[in-house]
Design a protein around this motif. Sequence first.
Motif, short mmCIF file in Angstrom:
data_model
loop_
_atom_site.label_atom_id
_atom_site.label_comp_id
_atom_site.label_asym_id
_atom_site.label_seq_id
_atom_site.Cartn_x
_atom_site.Cartn_y
_atom_site.Cartn_z
N GLN A 14 0.83 -1.20 0.00
CA GLN A 14 0.00 0.00 0.00
C GLN A 14 0.87 1.26 0.00
O GLN A 14 0.58 2.23 -0.71
CB GLN A 14 -0.92 0.01 1.22
N ASP A 15 1.95 1.23 0.78
CA ASP A 15 2.87 2.38 0.81
C ASP A 15 3.49 2.60 -0.56
O ASP A 15 3.60 3.76 -1.04
CB ASP A 15 3.98 2.14 1.84
N SER A 38 2.25 1.72 -3.40
CA SER A 38 1.20 2.17 -4.31
C SER A 38 0.96 3.67 -4.16
O SER A 38 0.79 4.39 -5.16
CB SER A 38 -0.09 1.40 -4.03
N GLU A 39 0.95 4.15 -2.91
CA GLU A 39 0.73 5.58 -2.67
C GLU A 39 1.90 6.40 -3.22
O GLU A 39 1.71 7.50 -3.76
CB GLU A 39 0.57 5.83 -1.17
N LEU A 40 3.13 5.87 -3.09
CA LEU A 40 4.29 6.57 -3.63
C LEU A 40 4.22 6.63 -5.15
O LEU A 40 4.60 7.63 -5.77
CB LEU A 40 5.57 5.86 -3.19
N GLU A 57 1.52 6.73 -6.92
CA GLU A 57 0.52 7.74 -7.27
C GLU A 57 1.10 9.14 -7.24
O GLU A 57 0.61 10.05 -7.90
CB GLU A 57 -0.67 7.63 -6.32
N ARG A 58 2.16 9.32 -6.42
CA ARG A 58 2.80 10.63 -6.32
C ARG A 58 3.93 10.80 -7.34
O ARG A 58 4.66 11.78 -7.32
CB ARG A 58 3.37 10.82 -4.92
N ARG A 68 6.44 8.41 -7.95
CA ARG A 68 7.65 7.61 -7.72
C ARG A 68 7.40 6.19 -8.21
O ARG A 68 6.57 5.47 -7.66
CB ARG A 68 8.01 7.60 -6.24
#
Length: 232
Positions: A45-46, A48-50, A52-53, A55
């Motif tokens: 999840q971490d 995936s969030e990165l 989206e930003r 990276r």
Amino acid sequence: MNDSIDTTERRRLNDLSFFGKIMANVSHEFNNVLTVISELSGLLQDLSELAERGRPIQPEKLKQITQKFSHHLARGKELISHMNRFSHSVDDPRITLDPKDIVENMQVLMQRLVDRRQATLDCDYSGNGSMLTTDPFAVRHALFACFELLMQASSTTPAFQINLSSEERGTRIVVSSDSAFDAAEDESKWLELTDTVRQFGGQVALDRLESGVFITITVPITLNDGISETKG
């Protein structure tokens, strides 16, 4: 009459204690598996969030995580499978089985106890074993009682081994430790072992040799009454 009642009650309590120990041990191990899977899920999840930003996720990192997922999922399935086999061993006190299946089952279920002790446990099936008609739960209980007896009295990090072989009367299961007892024997554990072996009419012997301590259980080909026990 009272002695008979006391023996029956002692066996019942010992059987319940054994069942509880195994189930508690497996549940702890399964909880460890779920904890690791939860941590890997959080890591994904971490990432995936990165992503989206902006990276990008490194393919090698993603591959490592999925490999760990697969490993621990397989471990969880193995534990559930063996726990299920164990729990169903109480269904019928007289079935025909391959003793190798019992040893393999108990090896998986006892592995956490071995790991916590920083010990090792190896099983040798080269001698195979005869097909038996016996009490599958009682044989498992006897195997665990051997292991507990050796575990409590052996050195800090012992090497344990289980050897399976066939003989004319049935199957021999030898549970051994490479170190001699460094503590007083637990007579209650020996009594639990002999009580349990008596349930399937087997024989049990304890031998102290220079190479270690050996507990031999002979499981007869067919379920019968009577027991023979020796301590060398």
